[in-house]
Design an enzyme around this catalytic site. Structure first.
Site, short mmCIF file in Angstrom:
data_model
loop_
_atom_site.label_atom_id
_atom_site.label_comp_id
_atom_site.label_asym_id
_atom_site.label_seq_id
_atom_site.Cartn_x
_atom_site.Cartn_y
_atom_site.Cartn_z
N ASN A 90 0.86 -1.18 0.00
CA ASN A 90 0.00 0.00 0.00
C ASN A 90 0.90 1.23 0.00
O ASN A 90 1.71 1.40 0.90
CB ASN A 90 -0.91 0.00 1.24
CG ASN A 90 -1.73 1.28 1.35
OD1 ASN A 90 -2.06 1.91 0.35
ND2 ASN A 90 -2.04 1.67 2.58
N GLY A 91 0.75 2.07 -1.01
CA GLY A 91 1.55 3.29 -1.08
C GLY A 91 2.00 3.57 -2.49
O GLY A 91 1.40 3.10 -3.47
N THR A 107 -18.84 9.26 4.80
CA THR A 107 -17.65 9.66 5.55
C THR A 107 -17.85 10.94 6.35
O THR A 107 -17.21 11.13 7.38
CB THR A 107 -16.46 9.84 4.58
OG1 THR A 107 -16.50 8.82 3.59
CG2 THR A 107 -15.15 9.77 5.33
N ASP A 135 -19.69 17.76 3.58
CA ASP A 135 -18.94 16.67 2.97
C ASP A 135 -17.57 16.59 3.62
O ASP A 135 -17.10 17.57 4.23
CB ASP A 135 -18.80 16.87 1.46
CG ASP A 135 -18.67 15.55 0.70
OD1 ASP A 135 -18.46 14.51 1.36
OD2 ASP A 135 -18.78 15.57 -0.53
N ASP A 136 -16.91 15.40 3.49
CA ASP A 136 -15.59 15.25 4.09
C ASP A 136 -14.55 16.11 3.38
O ASP A 136 -13.64 16.65 4.00
CB ASP A 136 -15.17 13.78 4.08
CG ASP A 136 -15.25 13.18 2.69
OD1 ASP A 136 -14.30 13.35 1.91
OD2 ASP A 136 -16.26 12.53 2.39
#
Length: 509
Positions: free
Chosen positions: A101-102, A303, A365-366
């Site tokens: 991941n990344g 979210t 919203d986020d």
């Protein structure tokens, strides 16, 4: 952004790996994969799509072994296809599988060096394959028939010296055990936990702590930046710091959008961080518009719900669920292509007209990235009869691309790039728009862990923590990430959805 998991158990781990991937599905919807190991044989199943679509009962029956790793993929450069599904595999040395991941900043430079100096062949343009081959080459240089934890840690130490960027990794070495490590800045999350079973002690390494809760593991802690973990065949855990220079600088956008609210990341509660974001945004709104005429606060699922709740309480305004969500539509932020995103917004959300009719509505919203979703939702609110539609973003304006594993679009496609807040508000059709201040966002996260002195906030301020992101690099990702580039179909040579590969004695069959 992707999700990774590794389990070293005392019984077959296939079903638990599958359950873990479903818990991490919000981190990637492009592809999924699992590799298990039993008696030196690696068993693999991976393909495009959601975990529930990739894995069938027949696949799970063949994924035998007491140790295994899994991955859900979210493409960070717009490319997609079965060839890029993880975990990835190299047969030398030993037989190594890795899930990552990344994103590596210097992948192109490493790719050239791997070919000319390490004499290794790369089959895809994936930076994950680059990372795997760097690790494999460094481990091979140790020259051991049977690697020890010291050899693993030495290889990781050289990975840190050669690789720049963000990486949270889990992997398997056939016959020897499971490893994991995190980049020297700890940009991407990775934690580990333990579970006592009748047969002995089991360990799990995951992107988010919520997976440990679900599988019955107790969270031990997050891996430190630069730290590596190795669990040998006897089930013994080994830990070592492998980076000479390391500092915890986690990505703040994990708390804004990607992570589940019931996760802990670097000992910071995502839920409480989002509560504080809502409280601080409310305080800013009251400073700037003390005589506001907001009738109702409505979160844009899912979210932003926690921040919207805290904001409404601070304002003394009622919170209502004005949008019903179709949970069978994926996250629109992740979807490639502007047309597909606009179409999905209407499929994903439906307005409850009673909550809008004749009211002054504050939508929360986020974050606002491209503005596509915000524009569509604001129009939906007006179509439902809202008198005025205000928009609040729990994060500051997103003005710069992300280079550490989030497929933030090219700068030219970011609605806040080069524009004032008022200009953004006009474009998305809001009567007025309010953004979170960056200092308040940072404070919302830092309050949860005093040891985190700064966050990776490059999408908001353009400051990249690795210090090696220049204009040439940003120009290259501009070409890779714009919507026209994402329309190209990536042709792969890996197996189709759900095809199982058995890897026996380092021979792919």
């Amino acid at each position: 952004m992707c999700g990774v998991v590794g389990i070293s158990g005392t019984s077959d781990v296939n079903l638990r790996l599958y359950d873990a991937l479903t818990m991490l599905q919000h981190r990637g919807q492009d592809a999924a994969g699992i590799v298990t190991e039993a008696n030196g044989e690696l068993h693999q199943c991976k393909g495009e799509g959601l975990a529930r679509d990739v894995f069938r009962r027949s696949h799970m029956m063949r994924l035998v072994g007491e140790v295994g790793i899994g991955h859900v993929r979210y493409p960070t450069a717009g490319s997609s296809g079965p060839a890029l599904a993880q975990p990835l595999y190299v047969n030398s040395p030993y037989g190594i599988c890795m899930a990552h991941n990344g994103n590596l900043i210097n992948a192109d430079e490493l790719r050239e060096h791997i070919f000319r100096a390490d004499l290794r062949h790369l089959n895809t343009d994936s930076d994950s394959e680059v990372l795997l081959n760097v690790f494999a080459h460094e481990l091979q240089l140790r020259g051991k028939l049977e690697p020890t934890s010291k050899d693993i840690f030495a290889a990781v130490e050289h990975v840190h010296k050669r690789c720049r960027g963000a990486y949270a990794v889990v992997g398997l070495i056939a016959n020897y055990g499971m490893f994991a490590f995190r980049d020297p800045h700890g940009i991407r999350p990775l934690c580990f936990g333990v579970r006592e079973s009748e047969a002995g002690r089991e360990y799990a390494v995951v992107s988010e702590s919520v997976v440990l809760d679900s599988l019955g593991f107790d969270l031990i802690r997050d891996l430190a930046p630069g730290e590596a973990l190795f669990i040998d065949k006897a089930g013994e855990i080994h830990l070592q710091q492998c980076a000479a220079d390391h500092e915890l600088v986690p990505c703040i956008f994990e708390h804004v959008y990607f992570a589940r609210p019931d996760s802990l990341m670097d000992n910071i509660s995502v839920y409480k961080c989002r509560l504080r974001m809502g409280e601080k945004l409310a305080e800013k709104l009251l400073r700037e518009r003390p005589e506001h005429d907001i009738d109702v606060v409505i979160p844009i699922p899912d979210t932003s719900r926690v921040s919207a709740q805290a904001l409404a309480e601070r304002l003394g305004v009622k919170l209502r669920e004005g949008f019903m969500k179709n949970r069978y539509i994926g996250r629109t932020f992740i979807m490639p292509g502007q047309t597909e995103r606009k179409k999905s917004v209407r499929q994903k959300l439906n307005a409850v007209k009673l909550e809008f009719a004749g009211k002054n509505v504050l939508l929360v919203d986020d974050s606002i990235v491209r503005g596509t979703t915000s524009q569509e939702i604001i129009q939906m609110a007006r179509d439902a009869g809202a008198n005025k539609v205000y928009m609040a973003s729990a994060a500051p304006g997103v003005r710069y691309p992300n280079v550490y594993g989030i497929d933030m679009p090219s700068a030219s496609e970011l609605i806040a790039h080069g524009r004032t807040d008022d200009e953004v508000g006009q474009i998305i059709g809001a009567d007025w728009l309010i953004y979170q201040d960056l200092d308040d966002l940072i404070a919302s996260g830092a309050e949860g862990n005093e040891n985190v002195r700064r966050f990776e906030c490059s999408v908001f301020d353009g400051n990249y923590v690795t210090g090696d992101v220049d204009k040439n690099y940003l120009d290259r990702i501009e070409q890779l990430r714009n919507d026209s580039a994402k329309q190209k179909v990536d042709s792969g040579v890996e197996p189709k959805k759900g095809q199982v590969i058995g890897i026996h004695n380092n021979i792919v069959m």
